[in-house]
Design a protein around this motif. Structure first.
Motif, mmCIF file in Angstrom:
data_model
loop_
_atom_site.group_PDB
_atom_site.id
_atom_site.type_symbol
_atom_site.label_atom_id
_atom_site.label_comp_id
_atom_site.label_asym_id
_atom_site.label_seq_id
_atom_site.Cartn_x
_atom_site.Cartn_y
_atom_site.Cartn_z
ATOM 1 N N GLN A 191 1.053 -0.832 -0.219
ATOM 2 C CA GLN A 191 -0.034 0.166 -0.398
ATOM 3 C C GLN A 191 0.863 1.430 -0.061
ATOM 4 O OE1 GLN A 191 -1.977 -0.494 4.057
ATOM 5 N NE2 GLN A 191 -3.302 -1.177 2.742
ATOM 6 N N GLU A 192 1.738 1.351 0.038
ATOM 7 C CA GLU A 192 3.121 2.515 0.375
ATOM 8 C C GLU A 192 3.035 3.528 -0.127
ATOM 9 O OE1 GLU A 192 7.165 2.809 2.400
ATOM 10 O OE2 GLU A 192 5.618 1.511 3.573
ATOM 11 N N GLY A 193 3.593 2.563 -1.748
ATOM 12 C CA GLY A 193 3.773 3.635 -2.805
ATOM 13 C C GLY A 193 5.352 4.743 -2.626
ATOM 14 N N LEU A 194 5.380 5.838 -2.822
ATOM 15 C CA LEU A 194 6.470 6.321 -3.004
ATOM 16 C C LEU A 194 6.972 6.885 -1.613
ATOM 17 C CD1 LEU A 194 5.619 8.106 -6.047
ATOM 18 C CD2 LEU A 194 7.465 6.667 -6.307
ATOM 19 N N SER A 195 8.338 7.080 -1.350
ATOM 20 C CA SER A 195 8.784 7.500 -0.875
ATOM 21 C C SER A 195 8.361 8.778 -0.566
ATOM 22 C CB SER A 195 10.031 7.102 0.093
ATOM 23 O OG SER A 195 10.653 8.103 0.827
ATOM 24 N N PHE A 196 8.638 9.741 0.312
ATOM 25 C CA PHE A 196 8.974 11.214 -0.165
ATOM 26 C C PHE A 196 10.114 11.387 -0.453
ATOM 27 C CE2 PHE A 196 9.672 15.770 0.577
ATOM 28 C CZ PHE A 196 8.655 16.272 0.694
ATOM 29 N N ILE A 197 11.038 10.950 -0.377
ATOM 30 C CA ILE A 197 12.697 11.557 -0.968
ATOM 31 C C ILE A 197 12.697 11.421 -2.011
ATOM 32 C CG2 ILE A 197 15.011 11.553 -0.142
ATOM 33 C CD1 ILE A 197 14.352 10.852 1.952
ATOM 34 N N ASN A 198 13.214 11.818 -3.252
ATOM 35 C CA ASN A 198 13.467 12.424 -4.723
ATOM 36 C C ASN A 198 14.604 11.831 -4.917
ATOM 37 O OD1 ASN A 198 13.131 12.684 -7.742
ATOM 38 N ND2 ASN A 198 11.510 13.896 -7.011
ATOM 39 N N SER A 199 15.586 10.707 -5.263
ATOM 40 C CA SER A 199 16.365 10.613 -4.818
ATOM 41 C C SER A 199 17.074 11.644 -5.901
ATOM 42 C CB SER A 199 17.028 9.492 -5.446
ATOM 43 O OG SER A 199 16.662 8.966 -6.500
ATOM 44 N N SER A 200 16.489 12.073 -7.116
ATOM 45 C CA SER A 200 16.984 12.721 -8.463
ATOM 46 C C SER A 200 17.300 14.364 -7.958
ATOM 47 C CB SER A 200 15.588 12.798 -9.651
ATOM 48 O OG SER A 200 15.424 11.129 -10.376
ATOM 49 N N MET A 201 16.717 14.827 -6.891
ATOM 50 C CA MET A 201 16.846 15.915 -5.915
ATOM 51 C C MET A 201 17.603 16.326 -5.364
ATOM 52 S SD MET A 201 12.800 16.436 -6.719
ATOM 53 C CE MET A 201 13.038 18.656 -5.975
ATOM 54 N N VAL A 202 18.461 15.135 -4.755
ATOM 55 C CA VAL A 202 18.646 14.645 -3.773
ATOM 56 C C VAL A 202 20.414 15.650 -3.830
ATOM 57 C CG1 VAL A 202 20.477 13.647 -2.269
ATOM 58 C CG2 VAL A 202 18.286 13.360 -2.329
ATOM 59 N N SER A 203 21.000 16.770 -3.127
ATOM 60 C CA SER A 203 22.473 16.510 -2.762
ATOM 61 C C SER A 203 23.284 16.074 -1.811
ATOM 62 C CB SER A 203 22.828 18.789 -3.252
ATOM 63 O OG SER A 203 22.256 18.894 -1.895
ATOM 64 N N SER A 204 22.896 15.859 -0.651
ATOM 65 C CA SER A 204 23.782 15.733 0.399
ATOM 66 C C SER A 204 22.759 14.398 0.990
ATOM 67 C CB SER A 204 24.217 16.413 1.170
ATOM 68 O OG SER A 204 23.512 17.355 1.924
ATOM 69 N N ILE A 205 23.342 13.907 1.829
ATOM 70 C CA ILE A 205 22.666 12.825 2.358
ATOM 71 C C ILE A 205 23.475 12.822 4.080
ATOM 72 C CG2 ILE A 205 21.564 10.369 2.717
ATOM 73 C CD1 ILE A 205 21.193 10.196 -0.234
ATOM 74 N N GLN A 206 23.080 12.530 5.153
ATOM 75 C CA GLN A 206 23.344 12.584 6.714
ATOM 76 C C GLN A 206 22.784 11.661 6.880
ATOM 77 O OE1 GLN A 206 25.187 16.622 7.897
ATOM 78 N NE2 GLN A 206 26.463 15.972 7.398
ATOM 79 N N PHE A 207 23.258 10.379 7.239
ATOM 80 C CA PHE A 207 22.872 9.571 8.083
ATOM 81 C C PHE A 207 23.080 9.441 9.964
ATOM 82 C CE2 PHE A 207 21.936 4.832 9.599
ATOM 83 C CZ PHE A 207 20.132 4.977 9.872
ATOM 84 N N SER A 208 22.352 9.602 10.538
ATOM 85 C CA SER A 208 23.235 8.323 11.934
ATOM 86 C C SER A 208 22.071 7.876 12.441
ATOM 87 C CB SER A 208 22.983 10.505 13.199
ATOM 88 O OG SER A 208 23.604 9.341 14.359
ATOM 89 N N ALA A 209 22.867 6.747 13.361
ATOM 90 C CA ALA A 209 22.264 5.512 13.978
ATOM 91 C C ALA A 209 21.676 5.569 14.821
ATOM 92 C CB ALA A 209 22.678 4.348 13.348
ATOM 93 N N GLY A 210 22.849 7.378 16.120
ATOM 94 C CA GLY A 210 21.852 7.199 17.691
ATOM 95 C C GLY A 210 23.882 7.833 17.962
ATOM 96 N N GLY A 211 23.212 8.014 19.314
ATOM 97 C CA GLY A 211 23.657 9.852 19.518
ATOM 98 C C GLY A 211 24.068 10.981 18.787
ATOM 99 N N PHE A 212 22.623 11.616 17.877
ATOM 100 C CA PHE A 212 23.102 12.472 17.423
ATOM 101 C C PHE A 212 22.896 14.196 18.266
ATOM 102 C CE2 PHE A 212 19.395 10.409 17.136
ATOM 103 C CZ PHE A 212 17.720 10.602 17.305
ATOM 104 N N ASP A 213 23.272 15.082 17.485
ATOM 105 C CA ASP A 213 22.686 16.206 18.713
ATOM 106 C C ASP A 213 21.445 16.965 18.746
ATOM 107 O OD1 ASP A 213 22.514 18.084 16.091
ATOM 108 O OD2 ASP A 213 24.725 16.677 15.777
ATOM 109 N N ALA A 214 21.878 17.915 19.358
ATOM 110 C CA ALA A 214 20.155 18.512 20.056
ATOM 111 C C ALA A 214 19.991 19.425 18.730
ATOM 112 C CB ALA A 214 21.099 19.223 21.540
#
Length: 818
Positions: A191-214
């Protein structure tokens, strides 16, 4: 036919426009390195006469659009290095390449250390966006790449992921600083369909799996921070495959004060759904449009707009299903014949406008207003007539594999009329102030939420003429839920943090310390979340960095956490709480004369005031009538580098355990013994996972490339459909999946005239052949629970029939950029 002709016509017009536009400009491109040959990230390349410029990427590459047939002096500079000035003159439509090495200024080494490594503090990991286009994936979203970076993804239909023992609702996703929400009524990945993020428009991606700042909000597990591109010149691209297509256009004004990028995506899972065991008439349709606009009113004041409209429809008329399951000693077949249909509709809107003011180089102020609306309805009336037969499992028998005994027969009827309408409006302010040794950030946000839903669901089961549960006086429903809820609330959040820089000799120390506050009117609770991250770069021969993070991560309820399976809202639920401890290191080294990074993180999360839940496919069913405490502990190893020259690959190995203990829970054994179960595995308890993304190309012919995506996840627990029996924990089979893609560049092949004619306007054209689930593994996503009256043999009246995902599937895709 008319739609395909229109699509081709649209692409042709866009390319013609881009061609006409490109005649006014020439392209300057190249690579900037330091005096040791290492790429320089963030070097500026500027045409000061025309006030046009750009910066180099992670590998030191850049591309700049310059006025044609003009005598121009381009300056290349980076803090701590000597400036270079180069005269250039480029004809219209031509491309000129320069590659330069910068020479360091010895008297400014200290400043270089401060500026060039300031962003290294923290637990955020930058993801290579160049690999997204080649990633063999059925969802086409950025989230697919997270499975190779430590996150757990269990379905090719869904972009949802879990991180370090958390569930799907515990992940923060931002696009240009705007928080993104996931649908609330979705029960299955189909049922879910498309993710919000359009990869063609992306310039940078950052990911933190825990311990991220305030600065990042109030969730307990992870942060995915996406930035959309601000293009410097006109361009675009399109893609098409058996699963759908997309097109995007970008550009800027001549003075670069106005920029725009917009994307249109269409997706249909019909081809994939045809490989499921449940056969039927599937008609999914997912459509999405996004745009990001910026305008520089002056050198110090900018306005930007982010907009999105998405319509996801899922219609299915199921017909039949046949599944074999059980053990070697007892193999069972499940056959079902359907009547009825399911009609689902999800429509979302998001709009955000931001005002950025930079009164000085050190101070930045931002004001943002945003609105989000989702209208969702899930409706179905499905009748299933089923047979459960015992199969002959004697290999030498003449009836091997045939049905030898019927152990269950019946009919069930499922009905749903579920509607939800939700609005989220917010206004926020963020600020940043830089000094030589500090980076101060602050923010405050006020948010209003209005959620209305109506849930009507019931299941009726008839087994050999008896209703289940059985009564000799009345016909009973197996399950019935009727509720109508309205929830109007307000939230106020704020944060302040500072990154301190300390330098001693050639060693560096960064301390990020901050605090968040969150108040919600429904439960009248104020939570305070202090967080700190310490990063240390010692003066060792080996390039290594250590980081230590600790902090409180509160997650106040949004909506689903308040609602139990019967539709009752528990409005007094307090925020779930997690304390993170993360210790990690990053080692940069060279092998085969190529750069690599080896990262290790050890983490422990103490969890309390938890709301227990069960997971069915992607549907999280919370149990707010219970409270629990728990923990998650684990270690992750990652390696990233050029295993093949000029082709980044990476692998992640995760070992993790997460358990919880429901307060005051117990159960009674048949002998009347009272048992306190204590800690038991959470639904996301996955002991071992391994993800790999590998790229290669043919020797001496980089036009042919191979991309492999591999994920292994050990057994996940699942529980009984009885909500009052959380201690009953079983395990699904391990998840194993290999997706492979083979790409061929057509731009320089004989198939396309790359230097002359229509196709010379393209930057790249790639033809991809993909094989999903290369090994054909039967992966499970959930179970369908079938109830029957006990038979004369005393066999159980509750069967867990596994719901399998798709088998081996082929796909063809073409990507083009101009």
């Amino acid at each position: 036919m008319n739609m395909s002709k229109g699509f081709i016509f649209l692409i042709s017009v866009l390319i013609q426009i881009s061609y006409g536009y490109s005649q006014e400009y020439g392209v300057l491109k190249g690579r900037i390195t330091d005096d040791k040959g290492n790429p320089v990230l963030g070097a500026t390349i500027v045409d000061e006469d025309n006030n046009i410029g750009t910066i180099t990427g992670e590998r030191g590459y850049f591309e700049l659009n310059l006025p044609a047939d003009a005598d121009i002096t381009v300056t290349i500079s980076f803090i701590g290095y000597e400036k270079i000035s180069i005269p250039v003159k480029i004809g219209a439509g031509e491309t000129y390449e320069i590659n330069r090495s910068l020479v360091a200024k010895s008297e400014e080494i200290e400043e270089v250390l401060i500026e060039s490594k300031f962003d290294r503090v923290g637990t955020l990991e930058r993801i290579d966006i160049k690999s997204i286009d080649y990633l063999p994936t059925t969802t086409g979203g950025v989230e697919s790449i997270l499975g190779t970076l430590g996150a757990s993804i269990r379905s090719e239909f869904s972009s949802q992921y879990s991180v370090r023992g958390g569930n799907f609702d515990e992940n923060l996703v931002y696009v240009n600083g705007i928080e993104i929400y996931r649908p609330l009524l979705v029960k299955a990945g189909q049922q879910e369909g498309l993710s919000f993020i359009n990869s063609s428009m992306v310039s940078s991606i950052q990911f933190s799996a825990g311990g991220f700042d305030a600065q990042y909000g109030d969730k307990m597990s992870s942060v995915l921070d996406i930035k959309y591109r601000r293009p410097a010149r006109f361009g675009g691209g399109f893609s098409a495959s058996l699963l759908g297509g997309s097109v995007y256009i970008e550009g800027s004004s001549k003075n670069n004060r106005f920029t725009h990028i917009s994307g249109l995506r269409y997706k249909s899972n019909q081809y994939l759904l045809s490989n499921l065991e449940t056969k039927g008439d599937y008609k999914p349709s997912f459509l999405d449009f996004q745009t990001y606009l910026t305008y520089d009113i002056s050198k110090s004041f900018e306005i930007s707009l982010l907009g999105n409209i998405a319509r996801n429809k899922y219609n299915v008329v199921p017909q039949t299903r046949e599944t074999a399951f059980g053990t070697y000693q007892q193999t069972v077949s499940f056959n079902i014949y359907y009547d009825g249909q399911e009609l689902d509709n999800f429509i979302t809107y998001l709009g955000a406008i931001s005002f950025d003011y930079h009164p000085s180089k050190k101070l930045s102020l931002k004001l943002t207003g945003s609105g989000f609306n989702t209208y969702e309805n899930v409706t179905y009336d499905i009748q299933g007539q089923y047979l459960i037969n015992l199969l002959d499992n004697v290999v030498d028998s003449e009836t091997f594999g045939d049905s030898i005994l019927n152990i269950g027969i019946g009919t069930y009827l499922q009905h749903a009329r579920n509607y939800l309408d939700a609005y989220v409006f917010s206004v926020s302010h963020k600020g940043t102030y830089y000094t030589d040794n500090n980076n101060l950030k602050w923010g405050i946000k006020f948010q209003v939420e209005d959620i209305q839903d109506k849930i009507v669901e019931w299941d009726m089961i008839d087994s050999v003429g008896y209703s289940v549960p059985y009564s000799d006086t009345e016909v009973r429903m197996a399950r019935s839920t009727r509720s109508r809820n309205n929830l109007y609330s307000k939230r106020l959040t704020s944060f302040i943090q500072n990154t301190f820089y300390f330098w001693s000799g050639n060693s560096e120390l960064y301390l990020n310390a901050g605090i968040r506050a969150h108040y919600w009117t429904i439960n009248d609770q104020l939570v305070i979340s202090p967080r700190a991250i310490l990063s240390f770069d010692p003066n060792w021969n080996r390039d290594i960095q250590f980081h230590l993070a600790a902090g409180y991560y509160f997650q106040p309820p949004f909506y689903k956490e308040l609602r139990d399976p019967e539709g009752v809202l528990y409005k007094d639920i307090k925020a779930q709480k997690s304390i993170h401890y993360v210790l990690g290191s990053d080692i940069n080294f060279t092998a085969w004369e190529r750069p690599f990074i080896f990262s290790t993180e050890i983490y422990y999360k103490y969890l309390f005031n938890l709301v227990p839940y069960k997971i069915d496919d992607v549907d999280i069913q919370y149990l707010p009538q219970y409270f629990a405490r728990g923990y998650a502990v684990g270690i992750e190893f990652k390696i990233n580098g050029e295993f093949v020259k000029d082709a980044d690959s990476w692998a992640t190995l995760s070992i993790m355990q997460t358990k919880e203990d429901i307060y005051q829970d117990y159960y009674i054994k048949p002998d009347k013994t009272v048992v306190l179960p204590g800690y038991y595995p959470r639904p996301t308890n996955q002991l071992l996972s391994f993800g790999l993304f590998f790229q290669d190309y043919f020797p001496n012919n980089p036009d042919y490339k191979v991309h492999l995506n591999f994920f292994y996840g050990s057994r996940l627990p699942y529980g009984s459909p009885e909500y009052n029996r959380p201690h009953e924990v079983y395990e699904m089979k391990a998840y194993k999946r290999v997706d492979i893609g083979m790409s061929k560049s057509l731009l320089r092949s004989k198939l396309v005239a790359g230097d002359t004619g229509f196709f010379r306007r393209f930057k790249s054209i790639w033809l991809n052949v993909e094989i999903f689930n290369l090994l054909g593994v039967q992966n499970q996503i959930s179970y369908q629970w079938i109830r029957t009256i006990k038979n004369q043999f005393g066999l159980p009246n509750l069967f867990a029939v596994p719901n399998y995902l798709t088998g081996r599937t082929f796909n063809m895709k073409i990507n083009a950029r101009f």
